[in-house]
Design a protein around this motif. Structure first.
Motif, PDB file in Angstrom:
ATOM      1  N   PRO A   1       0.829  -1.212   0.000  1.00 14.33           N
ATOM      2  CA  PRO A   1       0.000   0.000   0.000  1.00 14.33           C
ATOM      3  C   PRO A   1       0.866   1.266   0.000  1.00 14.33           C
ATOM      4  CG  PRO A   1      -0.622  -1.495   1.797  1.00 14.33           C
ATOM      5  CD  PRO A   1       0.631  -2.031   1.185  1.00 14.33           C
ATOM      6  N   VAL A   2       0.448   2.252  -0.796  1.00 10.33           N
ATOM      7  CA  VAL A   2       1.157   3.529  -0.827  1.00 10.33           C
ATOM      8  C   VAL A   2       0.215   4.706  -0.603  1.00 10.33           C
ATOM      9  CG1 VAL A   2       3.043   2.696  -2.291  1.00 10.33           C
ATOM     10  CG2 VAL A   2       1.046   3.729  -3.353  1.00 10.33           C
ATOM     11  N   HIS A   3      -1.091   4.467  -0.695  1.00 16.17           N
ATOM     12  CA  HIS A   3      -2.082   5.528  -0.510  1.00 16.17           C
ATOM     13  C   HIS A   3      -2.920   5.243   0.730  1.00 16.17           C
ATOM     14  CE1 HIS A   3      -1.273   7.155  -4.494  1.00 16.17           C
ATOM     15  NE2 HIS A   3      -1.480   5.967  -5.032  1.00 16.17           N
ATOM     16  N   ASP A   4      -3.444   6.282   1.326  1.00 14.43           N
ATOM     17  CA  ASP A   4      -4.407   6.110   2.414  1.00 14.43           C
ATOM     18  C   ASP A   4      -5.759   5.671   1.862  1.00 14.43           C
ATOM     19  OD1 ASP A   4      -2.585   6.812   4.390  1.00 14.43           O
ATOM     20  OD2 ASP A   4      -3.102   8.942   4.287  1.00 14.43           O
ATOM     21  N   ASP A   5      -6.025   6.008   0.618  1.00 15.08           N
ATOM     22  CA  ASP A   5      -7.284   5.682  -0.044  1.00 15.08           C
ATOM     23  C   ASP A   5      -7.177   4.278  -0.655  1.00 15.08           C
ATOM     24  OD1 ASP A   5      -9.199   5.362  -2.193  1.00 15.08           O
ATOM     25  OD2 ASP A   5      -9.580   7.517  -2.068  1.00 15.08           O
TER      26      ASP A   5
ATOM     27  N   ASP B   1      -9.194   2.585  -2.567  1.00 16.98           N
ATOM     28  CA  ASP B   1      -9.564   2.483  -3.977  1.00 16.98           C
ATOM     29  C   ASP B   1      -8.431   2.962  -4.886  1.00 16.98           C
ATOM     30  OD1 ASP B   1     -12.053   1.440  -3.336  1.00 16.98           O
ATOM     31  OD2 ASP B   1     -13.032   3.402  -3.353  1.00 16.98           O
ATOM     32  N   LEU B   2      -7.780   4.051  -4.495  1.00 21.80           N
ATOM     33  CA  LEU B   2      -6.627   4.547  -5.272  1.00 21.80           C
ATOM     34  C   LEU B   2      -5.505   3.520  -5.284  1.00 21.80           C
ATOM     35  CD1 LEU B   2      -6.189   8.329  -4.378  1.00 21.80           C
ATOM     36  CD2 LEU B   2      -6.781   7.328  -6.589  1.00 21.80           C
ATOM     37  N   ASP B   3      -5.286   2.889  -4.152  1.00 25.85           N
ATOM     38  CA  ASP B   3      -4.239   1.873  -4.071  1.00 25.85           C
ATOM     39  C   ASP B   3      -4.551   0.694  -4.995  1.00 25.85           C
ATOM     40  OD1 ASP B   3      -1.825   2.074  -2.836  1.00 25.85           O
ATOM     41  OD2 ASP B   3      -2.416   1.005  -1.028  1.00 25.85           O
TER      42      ASP B   3
ATOM     43  N   GLN C   1      -6.460   0.715  -7.653  1.00 31.68           N
ATOM     44  CA  GLN C   1      -6.325   1.179  -9.035  1.00 31.68           C
ATOM     45  C   GLN C   1      -4.858   1.232  -9.446  1.00 31.68           C
ATOM     46  OE1 GLN C   1      -8.447   4.900  -9.368  1.00 31.68           O
ATOM     47  NE2 GLN C   1     -10.391   3.950  -8.788  1.00 31.68           N
ATOM     48  N   ARG C   2      -3.995   1.688  -8.537  1.00 28.41           N
ATOM     49  CA  ARG C   2      -2.551   1.732  -8.819  1.00 28.41           C
ATOM     50  C   ARG C   2      -2.023   0.325  -9.070  1.00 28.41           C
ATOM     51  NH1 ARG C   2       1.333   0.004  -6.094  1.00 28.41           N
ATOM     52  NH2 ARG C   2       0.087  -0.202  -4.216  1.00 28.41           N
TER      53      ARG C   2
ATOM     54  N   SER D   1     -10.542  -2.217  -0.029  1.00 30.99           N
ATOM     55  CA  SER D   1     -11.355  -1.451  -0.969  1.00 30.99           C
ATOM     56  C   SER D   1     -12.849  -1.787  -0.853  1.00 30.99           C
ATOM     57  CB  SER D   1     -10.867  -1.719  -2.398  1.00 30.99           C
ATOM     58  OG  SER D   1     -11.629  -1.001  -3.329  1.00 30.99           O
TER      59      SER D   1
END
Length: 183
Positions: free
Chosen positions: A67-71, A73-75, A77-78, A130
């Motif tokens: 994981p690199v995002h707090d979000d 869904d963004l993670d 998608q990445r 997510s």
């Protein structure tokens, strides 16, 4: 390009074209610009070459699940974007890993299987973040659906894998599919 890299890249191409068992060490050496026996100065044999190819792929793929995002869904998608680009860029290797994993012998088979399990668990953790309301079974189905879609790229015609925005299309399709678990 160093010799090991040349041998590995050539092996991925040959294993894709002829299969693991259909590729001889002599042919591999010749195509890599070496004699067959010179391969043994770099690797113990085809088994180690195949395991090294799989291990390198797992290094990159597992690293991309962190994981690199707090979000969440963004993670996710990445991750989908990264994996789609990896599958398009290394379609021969992805294809070989799906067709030739049965050719791995111990001790490499056990090590790669452990890493694959770790990889799927990392994906399941990202999907669960997510889609927090999803059951464990739904998380497994969603994960395998994403991975199956992404890695099917290895069987697409090459010209399709060069489609502009391929990763964005994959993210959109996966996201829309995952929405079924959010309803």
């Amino acid at each position: 390009m160093d010799r090991n890299r040349k041998i590995l890249d050539t092996a991925a191409e040959l294993f894709y074209e002829k299969g693991f068992h259909g590729t001889s060490v002599d042919e591999l050496g010749s195509r890599a610009g070496l004699s067959g026996p010179a391969i043994y100065r770099h690797f113990s044999g085809k088994d180690e070459i195949l395991a090294t190819l799989f291990d390198e792929a797992m290094d990159e793929l597992i690293g991309a699940t962190e994981p690199v995002h707090d979000d969440a869904d963004l993670d996710l998608q990445r991750m989908i974007r990264h994996h789609a680009l990896f599958a398009a860029r290394h379609r021969h290797l992805v294809n070989v890993s799906q067709r030739e994993d049965r050719s791995l012998v111990d001790p490499w088979r056990k090590a790669i299987n452990r890493r694959r399990k770790q990889y799927v668990q990392s994906w399941e953790a990202a999907v669960a973040r997510s889609i927090p309301a999803a059951s464990p079974a739904e998380v497994s189905v969603a994960t395998q659906s994403c991975l199956g879609m992404i890695f099917s790229i290895a069987y697409w015609p090459a010209k399709v894998t060069r489609t502009a925005g391929l990763a964005d299309h994959m993210v959109r399709m996966a996201s829309e599919g995952l929405d079924a678990f959010r309803e």
